[in-house]
Design a protein around this motif. Structure first.
Motif, mmCIF file in Angstrom:
data_model
loop_
_atom_site.group_PDB
_atom_site.id
_atom_site.type_symbol
_atom_site.label_atom_id
_atom_site.label_comp_id
_atom_site.label_asym_id
_atom_site.label_seq_id
_atom_site.Cartn_x
_atom_site.Cartn_y
_atom_site.Cartn_z
ATOM 1 N N LYS A 110 3.757 1.393 16.671
ATOM 2 C CA LYS A 110 4.295 2.590 17.305
ATOM 3 C C LYS A 110 4.066 3.801 16.397
ATOM 4 N N PRO A 111 4.020 5.005 16.956
ATOM 5 C CA PRO A 111 3.827 6.198 16.121
ATOM 6 C C PRO A 111 5.036 6.460 15.228
ATOM 7 N N VAL A 112 4.774 7.114 14.098
ATOM 8 C CA VAL A 112 5.832 7.544 13.193
ATOM 9 C C VAL A 112 6.278 8.936 13.620
ATOM 10 N N LYS A 113 7.566 9.098 13.877
ATOM 11 C CA LYS A 113 8.092 10.388 14.323
ATOM 12 C C LYS A 113 8.194 11.356 13.143
ATOM 13 N N GLN A 114 7.984 12.646 13.449
ATOM 14 C CA GLN A 114 8.048 13.717 12.451
ATOM 15 C C GLN A 114 7.148 13.396 11.244
ATOM 16 N N LEU A 115 5.948 12.984 11.562
ATOM 17 C CA LEU A 115 5.011 12.538 10.531
ATOM 18 C C LEU A 115 4.600 13.667 9.587
ATOM 19 N N SER A 116 4.482 14.896 10.092
ATOM 20 C CA SER A 116 3.895 15.984 9.315
ATOM 21 C C SER A 116 4.755 16.421 8.136
ATOM 22 N N LYS A 117 6.058 16.154 8.152
ATOM 23 C CA LYS A 117 6.914 16.641 7.070
ATOM 24 C C LYS A 117 6.932 15.710 5.862
ATOM 25 N N TYR A 118 6.354 14.509 5.984
ATOM 26 C CA TYR A 118 6.386 13.544 4.889
ATOM 27 C C TYR A 118 5.103 13.625 4.069
ATOM 28 N N HIS A 119 5.234 13.300 2.755
ATOM 29 C CA HIS A 119 4.091 13.261 1.845
ATOM 30 C C HIS A 119 3.865 11.879 1.228
ATOM 31 N N HIS A 120 4.759 10.935 1.461
ATOM 32 C CA HIS A 120 4.638 9.595 0.863
ATOM 33 C C HIS A 120 5.003 8.557 1.912
ATOM 34 N N PHE A 121 4.166 7.507 1.995
ATOM 35 C CA PHE A 121 4.393 6.388 2.902
ATOM 36 C C PHE A 121 4.159 5.099 2.132
ATOM 37 N N PHE A 122 5.027 4.122 2.383
ATOM 38 C CA PHE A 122 4.925 2.850 1.661
ATOM 39 C C PHE A 122 5.156 1.717 2.645
ATOM 40 N N ILE A 125 0.859 -1.181 0.000
ATOM 41 C CA ILE A 125 0.000 0.000 0.000
ATOM 42 C C ILE A 125 0.892 1.226 0.000
ATOM 43 N N ALA A 126 0.611 2.151 -0.930
ATOM 44 C CA ALA A 126 1.337 3.416 -1.017
ATOM 45 C C ALA A 126 0.370 4.550 -0.724
ATOM 46 N N LEU A 127 0.679 5.321 0.323
ATOM 47 C CA LEU A 127 -0.135 6.471 0.696
ATOM 48 C C LEU A 127 0.587 7.737 0.243
ATOM 49 N N SER A 128 -0.114 8.609 -0.472
ATOM 50 C CA SER A 128 0.499 9.825 -1.011
ATOM 51 C C SER A 128 -0.412 11.009 -0.746
ATOM 52 N N MET A 129 0.209 12.184 -0.621
ATOM 53 C CA MET A 129 -0.515 13.429 -0.392
ATOM 54 C C MET A 129 0.018 14.507 -1.311
ATOM 55 N N LEU A 130 -0.862 15.354 -1.787
ATOM 56 C CA LEU A 130 -0.452 16.524 -2.542
ATOM 57 C C LEU A 130 0.007 17.612 -1.581
ATOM 58 N N VAL A 131 0.712 18.602 -2.111
ATOM 59 C CA VAL A 131 1.207 19.699 -1.286
ATOM 60 C C VAL A 131 0.016 20.489 -0.748
ATOM 61 N N ALA A 132 0.079 20.871 0.519
ATOM 62 C CA ALA A 132 -1.013 21.617 1.143
ATOM 63 C C ALA A 132 -1.306 22.889 0.358
ATOM 64 N N GLY A 133 -2.579 23.114 0.086
ATOM 65 C CA GLY A 133 -2.981 24.260 -0.714
ATOM 66 C C GLY A 133 -3.087 23.968 -2.191
ATOM 67 N N HIS A 134 -2.576 22.830 -2.631
ATOM 68 C CA HIS A 134 -2.629 22.426 -4.045
ATOM 69 C C HIS A 134 -3.247 21.025 -4.122
ATOM 70 N N THR A 135 -4.374 20.828 -3.443
ATOM 71 C CA THR A 135 -4.928 19.483 -3.259
ATOM 72 C C THR A 135 -6.209 19.250 -4.044
ATOM 73 N N LYS A 136 -6.484 20.014 -5.075
ATOM 74 C CA LYS A 136 -7.669 19.742 -5.889
ATOM 75 C C LYS A 136 -7.433 18.492 -6.722
ATOM 76 N N PHE A 137 -8.311 17.488 -6.575
ATOM 77 C CA PHE A 137 -8.144 16.256 -7.328
ATOM 78 C C PHE A 137 -9.506 15.653 -7.623
ATOM 79 N N ALA A 138 -9.526 14.384 -8.045
ATOM 80 C CA ALA A 138 -10.732 13.767 -8.608
ATOM 81 C C ALA A 138 -11.955 13.854 -7.690
ATOM 82 N N PRO A 139 -11.862 13.583 -6.378
ATOM 83 C CA PRO A 139 -13.073 13.690 -5.546
ATOM 84 C C PRO A 139 -13.726 15.062 -5.594
ATOM 85 N N ASP A 140 -12.925 16.118 -5.679
ATOM 86 C CA ASP A 140 -13.512 17.461 -5.754
ATOM 87 C C ASP A 140 -14.312 17.643 -7.035
ATOM 88 N N TRP A 141 -13.863 17.025 -8.139
ATOM 89 C CA TRP A 141 -14.614 17.114 -9.394
ATOM 90 C C TRP A 141 -15.974 16.432 -9.256
#
Length: 691
Positions: A580-592, A505-521
């Motif tokens: 266990k929690p992932v440290k410094q989670l907020s700075k990452y945009h991709h998790f695998f 499973i690959a979790l990805s996020m767009l840059v904050a403020g630039h997150t318009k994607f298919a669900p919004d359509w």
């Protein structure tokens, strides 16, 4: 359009007759509203009543065309009434220009051309065929000016005398002072008035055409001012002054955009603030021009000059949900007068890098969605397949939409604007490969919150009932820390790989403020339908979702659906005993995460950044263990009484009112505040509802 054409236009093609029953029903309603006239000579496959009049016992009821008129009309006088109404409509629909032309033709027919010279004292208009004359005039009216000039010139040239001398019988020849012209129409010699009438021109126009024929020959006339500059046009100095003003105004107020416009590829785009429009800047220019003695221009000229000379300077459009980082850089650059040159360059560099990161994340998202679309076309997988049965990579994305309220009507009354109707929360999960999005519609009595546990519960339900059974999942969502970008969602992804529901499973996020994607359509498509719809129950809200897309791309999912009920679980206490929690989670945009390395999460700041390996596993979870199901919170007494008393009056259906806003079973308890209480309304004691 004739009656026959109308009848043929409403005929349903055979290839469409069985594929769109709603369209067939609409055509049936049209046939009822506009029945075919019985006296038309149109052959129908199933006429209402058609037979031979000779075989009828009652021939008085049968017309000459073989139709039985009593089957359509109870009184024959209705036909005359319909004809009179139709004639009145024709008279009312005639345009003024058509009425003016009819008056001219009638006047010319009655008054004639007034000529008695060529046909033994008979007017030319009475010698020619008047119907052919009118038809010829109408064809000339349809011509362009250039085409009509060439036709008239050709006819004039055939019967025009322009020799140097005039020959006279028994007399000496003399020098010709002007050309002599004879006029012909349909082979008959006619006067100038009839010739002008036939060609839809005036006598002055005929004279100008004759003059042009002598000067330039049989070619279209050219206006004398063509290719000549207008005496009121702007000079080079005037245009340069406007350009200078716009450039100086942009230097003081515009923000440089690290990009380009499609039509200006070689210049840095300057964005002006949206608080001033073109008309405001135009007023400033005219004030400045008046003070400096320069020429003032109108708004249209100012706008066209701006578009020609300064296309790279544009006014930004007002918008919401903007990127905070972009606005921060823009504000810093707007105060560039206080910065040194080095600070300006450093800010521009950081701004450009931020835009490049956002574009890179967007490109990565588009690549994954395109691969899923191609995969869906090639394999055509089935929804609801068992998990981890199809060895492919498939992409999903999810997001929350703004909640809606019901009862909702397209013609909403004013008082309900100041009330709070019953709430419906909306969560969407989109499969970009198939182009379908499932709308989870949660009533406020069923909502256990909009946090990570609710998101994880609905994602778990979607992958169970709407997933295609892929082994490798790619998921995109926004950067909302309370809903998506948190340890609970990451733990859930790792948990699925450990119990065999996915391999990777690959979790990805767009840059904050630039997150318009298919669900919004998909949300936008639904909101267009929602504005024009009436919905008083959750079932009707689900109906608006279903009807918003004709291709069934929007699929509603109710929480209490009998076939696919949605359960909300307590995921966080269940998963934190294994991870266990992932440290410094907020700075990452991709998790695998992968089943090959149990409990290991690879984190990346951006799609092209280096990976960071993190092991979050405490202990391996049991395969069949599931978290505790949450109970629906329901509505408290205060909310129930509020809906019953304040919202119930706005329902159009009593049945819907009894379902959504029934009378509460909990008694309404009131307490009186003490007289020494500080809370008073209008000097009277306040009654409060005990909740």
């Amino acid at each position: 359009m004739s009656q026959i054409e109308l009848s043929q236009a409403s005929t349903i093609p055979y290839e469409f007759s069985d594929h769109d029953p709603e369209f067939n029903d609409e055509l049936h309603l049209v046939d009822i509203l506009y029945p075919e006239c019985p006296n038309e000579s149109v052959e129908h496959e199933q006429p209402v009543s058609f037979f031979n009049a000779q075989d009828s016992d009652n021939a008085s009821d049968v017309g000459d065309d073989g139709y039985l008129y009593d089957a359509y009309y109870d009184d024959s006088s209705d036909l005359d009434v319909d004809n009179e109404i139709e004639n009145d409509l024709v008279q009312q629909e005639k345009r003024p220009i058509d009425q003016l032309e009819d008056d001219k033709v009638l006047k010319f027919r009655n008054d004639t051309c007034g000529c008695r010279e060529f046909h033994n004292g008979t007017a030319c208009s009475k010698v020619v065929n008047f119907d052919e004359l009118i038809g010829y005039r109408q064809r000339c009216m349809e011509m362009t000016t250039e085409e009509r000039d060439l036709v008239v010139k050709s006819l004039l040239f055939s019967h025009r005398h322009t020799g140097a001398n005039i020959q006279a019988t028994g007399k000496k020849s003399k020098v010709r002072e002007r050309a002599s012209q004879e006029y012909y129409f349909m082979g008959l010699r006619v006067c100038r008035s009839l010739f002008c009438f036939a060609h839809y021109i005036s006598k002055n126009t005929l004279g100008n055409i004759s003059k042009s024929l002598d000067e330039i020959g049989i070619v279209p006339r050219v206006h004398g001012n063509k290719n000549k500059p207008s005496p009121h046009s702007l000079t080079f100095e005037d245009r340069n002054q406007i350009k200078k003003f716009i450039t100086e105004y942009a230097t003081e107020n515009a923000l440089p955009l690290p990009g380009r416009l499609p039509n200006v590829p070689q210049k840095t785009v300057l964005l002006l603030p949206s608080d001033r429009k073109v008309i405001d800047i135009h007023n400033l220019y005219n004030e400045s021009a008046g003070e400096s003695g320069c020429r003032s221009v109108c708004l249209k000229t100012f706008r066209n000059t701006w578009s020609d000379l300064c296309p790279h300077i544009t006014i930004s459009k007002p918008a919401t949900d903007l990127c905070h980082q972009c606005q921060k850089y823009s504000f810093t650059l707007s105060q560039s007068g206080k910065l040194t040159e080095a600070e300006k360059q450093d800010t521009l560099k950081n701004y450009g890098e931020h835009i490049q990161r956002a574009q890179g994340q967007r490109t990565h998202y588009r690549q994954q969605t395109e691969e899923s679309k191609q995969l869906y076309i090639n394999t055509n997988p089935m929804e609801g397949s068992p998990p981890c049965t199809l060895d492919v990579e498939y992409h999903y994305s999810w997001d929350y939409a703004q909640q809606v309220h019901y009862p909702h009507h397209s013609q909403q009354v004013g008082p309900i604007y100041f009330r709070t109707p019953r709430k419906c929360h909306v969560f969407g999960v989109c499969a970009e490969g198939s182009g379908k999005q499932t709308f989870y519609l949660i009533d406020e009595s069923q909502c256990t919150g909009k946090g990570a546990e609710s998101v994880t519960s609905m994602a778990h339900h979607y992958l169970q009932f709407y997933g295609i059974g892929e082994k490798h999942a790619q998921i995109h969502f926004d950067n909302a820390a309370g809903q998506n970008k948190n340890n609970c969602v990451i733990w859930y992804a790792v948990w699925r790989t450990l119990i065999g529901l996915h391999e990777t499973i690959a979790l990805s996020m767009l840059v904050a403020g630039h997150t318009k994607f298919a669900p919004d359509w998909h949300f936008g498509v639904w909101k267009v339908k929602w504005r024009d719809s009436n919905a008083e129950t959750m079932t009707q809200v689900a109906g608006t979702v279903r009807e918003s897309s004709r291709g069934c791309h929007n699929v509603p999912q109710l929480v209490d659906d009998p076939d696919k009920p949605v359960a909300f679980y307590s995921w966080k206490p269940f998963l934190e005993q294994y991870f266990k929690p992932v440290k410094q989670l907020s700075k990452y945009h991709h998790f695998f995460c992968s089943s090959v390395e149990p409990g290991v999460v690879y984190c990346k700041e951006y799609f092209d950044s280096e990976e960071v390996r993190v092991n979050i596993l405490k202990q391996v979870p049991e395969k069949n263990a599931m978290p505790v199901v949450k109970a629906f919170p329901g509505l408290n007494a205060a909310r129930q009484w509020y809906l019953y008393e304040q919202i119930g009056q706005f329902f159009k259906s009593d049945l819907a009112k009894d379902v959504v806003c029934p009378k509460p079973c909990v008694p309404k308890i009131e307490i009186k505040l003490d007289t020494d209480c500080d809370v008073k309304v209008g000097g009277k004691r306040r009654n409060n509802l005990l909740t």
